[in-house]
Design a protein around this motif. Sequence first.
Motif, PDB file in Angstrom:
ATOM      1  N   GLY A 104      -4.747   3.100   1.732  1.00 17.10           N
ATOM      2  CA  GLY A 104      -5.024   4.211   2.638  1.00 17.10           C
ATOM      3  C   GLY A 104      -4.244   5.448   2.260  1.00 17.10           C
ATOM      4  N   ALA A 105      -2.941   5.249   1.914  1.00 10.46           N
ATOM      5  CA  ALA A 105      -2.125   6.396   1.510  1.00 10.46           C
ATOM      6  C   ALA A 105      -2.676   7.030   0.235  1.00 10.46           C
ATOM      7  N   ALA A 106      -3.049   6.167  -0.716  1.00  9.49           N
ATOM      8  CA  ALA A 106      -3.621   6.702  -1.960  1.00  9.49           C
ATOM      9  C   ALA A 106      -4.942   7.413  -1.681  1.00  9.49           C
ATOM     10  N   GLY A 107      -5.750   6.812  -0.795  1.00 11.34           N
ATOM     11  CA  GLY A 107      -7.026   7.438  -0.458  1.00 11.34           C
ATOM     12  C   GLY A 107      -6.839   8.774   0.227  1.00 11.34           C
ATOM     13  N   LEU A 108      -5.897   8.835   1.182  1.00 12.34           N
ATOM     14  CA  LEU A 108      -5.649  10.104   1.880  1.00 12.34           C
ATOM     15  C   LEU A 108      -5.098  11.150   0.923  1.00 12.34           C
ATOM     16  N   ARG A 109      -4.240  10.698   0.000  1.00 10.58           N
ATOM     17  CA  ARG A 109      -3.721  11.640  -0.999  1.00 10.58           C
ATOM     18  C   ARG A 109      -4.855  12.174  -1.866  1.00 10.58           C
ATOM     19  N   ALA A 132      -0.558 -11.911   6.051  1.00  7.87           N
ATOM     20  CA  ALA A 132      -0.928 -10.785   6.903  1.00  7.87           C
ATOM     21  C   ALA A 132      -0.152  -9.538   6.517  1.00  7.87           C
ATOM     22  N   ALA A 133       1.165  -9.705   6.266  1.00  4.90           N
ATOM     23  CA  ALA A 133       1.991  -8.558   5.881  1.00  4.90           C
ATOM     24  C   ALA A 133       1.533  -7.985   4.541  1.00  4.90           C
ATOM     25  N   MET A 134       1.199  -8.872   3.610  1.00  5.68           N
ATOM     26  CA  MET A 134       0.740  -8.399   2.302  1.00  5.68           C
ATOM     27  C   MET A 134      -0.583  -7.639   2.428  1.00  5.68           C
ATOM     28  N   ALA A 135      -1.510  -8.186   3.230  1.00 10.80           N
ATOM     29  CA  ALA A 135      -2.800  -7.512   3.412  1.00 10.80           C
ATOM     30  C   ALA A 135      -2.614  -6.150   4.065  1.00 10.80           C
ATOM     31  N   ALA A 136      -1.734  -6.107   5.088  1.00  6.78           N
ATOM     32  CA  ALA A 136      -1.484  -4.832   5.757  1.00  6.78           C
ATOM     33  C   ALA A 136      -0.859  -3.827   4.792  1.00  6.78           C
ATOM     34  N   ALA A 137       0.090  -4.310   3.965  1.00  3.65           N
ATOM     35  CA  ALA A 137       0.730  -3.414   3.002  1.00  3.65           C
ATOM     36  C   ALA A 137      -0.270  -2.874   1.992  1.00  3.65           C
ATOM     37  N   VAL A 138      -1.174  -3.757   1.536  1.00  2.00           N
ATOM     38  CA  VAL A 138      -2.192  -3.320   0.569  1.00  2.00           C
ATOM     39  C   VAL A 138      -3.093  -2.248   1.183  1.00  2.00           C
ATOM     40  N   VAL A 139      -3.513  -2.494   2.447  1.00  2.00           N
ATOM     41  CA  VAL A 139      -4.386  -1.518   3.110  1.00  2.00           C
ATOM     42  C   VAL A 139      -3.664  -0.201   3.306  1.00  2.00           C
ATOM     43  N   VAL A 140      -2.383  -0.279   3.719  1.00  2.00           N
ATOM     44  CA  VAL A 140      -1.615   0.962   3.913  1.00  2.00           C
ATOM     45  C   VAL A 140      -1.465   1.718   2.594  1.00  2.00           C
TER      46      VAL A 140
END
Length: 500
Positions: free
Chosen positions: A319-324, A308-316
């Motif tokens: 998401g950060a790369a996408g927002l950038r 779960a932590a790995m999946a959340a980290a990947v999404v974050v």
Amino acid sequence: MLVIERIAKHPLRAWAVVTLLAMAAASLAGSRYRDNLERGRLELLNIDVQRDAISAMSLTLDSNLMGAISLLGLIEPDIKKESTEPIPPNQPNILALLENVARSQKIQGLFVVGRDGFVKSSWDESGRPSTGIDVRFRPYYKESMAGRNNIYAAVSLARGDHALYFAAPVYAGMARSGDPVGVVVARTDMEKLERLLARSGQAAILLSPQGVVFASSRREWRGMLAGEVTLARVAQIRAVRQFGKLFEDREPRRLPLDIAPGMVTAEGRHYAVASATVDWHDPSGSWQLVVLEDLGQSVPAGSGVPAAAMAAAVVVLLGAAGLRAVRSQAAQQRAHVELERVAQEQELRAERKMQLAQVALQMQQAEDRQARLAAFLDQCHRLFGAMQGAIYGADANGLALAASYASTAPPQHLALGEGLLGQCALERQARIVGAGAAGAAWSIRSGLGGANPGALLLAPVQLRGRLLGAVELALLQAPDAAAYEQFLSALDLLAINMTE
């Protein structure tokens, strides 16, 4: 374009969405990981229960004990004789033989059943022989007389204990051919099977063909019934007399969980359930060995946290790369829009300069001052949409009409402060006056009729602070900011030409 711009303008909302997606991904990944672990445990449990079923067969139908009593019925002449001839039971030589075999195999009792279904000779460690008992109704007798070795698990009517009956046919000759003439039966306790059930440390069940829990590593489950308890089903179980007096005075209780292979939740726990067939040649059907693994112990609640932590980290991170990338794209779009705006302004500025150059050229090519003023008014019609106009020059008495365009009878003289234009010249301040303003005397006429102007454009003509005159234009609608600025720039050209 619009979506990118909105995301770039509201980063907190975007991060809120990323956070929600990260939480959803964590939940899904953790759940999937736990599901995979549980399925893996179920697969291992299926392997274990198959191995335990083979062990159960090696302790029963394929055991040394079954081989020993099979040989008794095949090669011992005294056993064959007692099964077929009317001799007194419990002959010393037969009892000695039965006792030797029983003690070597560590069994509770051993007896010979004749062709008529009655026990002929028997040895029992309790000292209470079974001689003379009619066992014709017992399935183990019927199966053996049909030529099949078999195991019969039952609850003793006399003692109430759980026992296994090993039965093998007795043949007249030295080969397993022809109809059996009797049966050799050995009775043992459940100790070895119970040790097998307890060996894995999991909840294990030995289930009869009727669905009765005959043995279990959880003793509170013994005697319970798997599945729905109905009157017809209970009556059928009682009719076989396999379970002694277990259900004579009470209804069987239902097992508190479903034992169908797969996953099941019961008693506040999540179990993996696996089963394997134990074929004892029971005419009622096959027995089942069922093993249940408490997944709360083998797959703890926190097992899915790393996934779960790995999946959340990947999404974050995504998401950060996408927002950038969105911010970068939005910045590029804004820069592109700004470049287009600057280019348009430069193009418009160049066009205005060309227009002013055209005004200057027209006025320079005019023959005299009057022609220059007329050229100016003509250019105002072309550039600003002026339908009528007038130019006044300043003199000692105020303002005198110098030129007009499409006007019928403008005033020849205006005092400073007289009317809108006189006031404009007095204040030396250009202005735009809306339709219906006091002092507006213009009326736009054509061959089809007439109309009042939508706006008046009034401005003083000055050069180095000296008032040279004033200009009044009648327009169908008020000019925009760009046209008004262009008009003010044209006034400088008019001022230069009014001095010449």
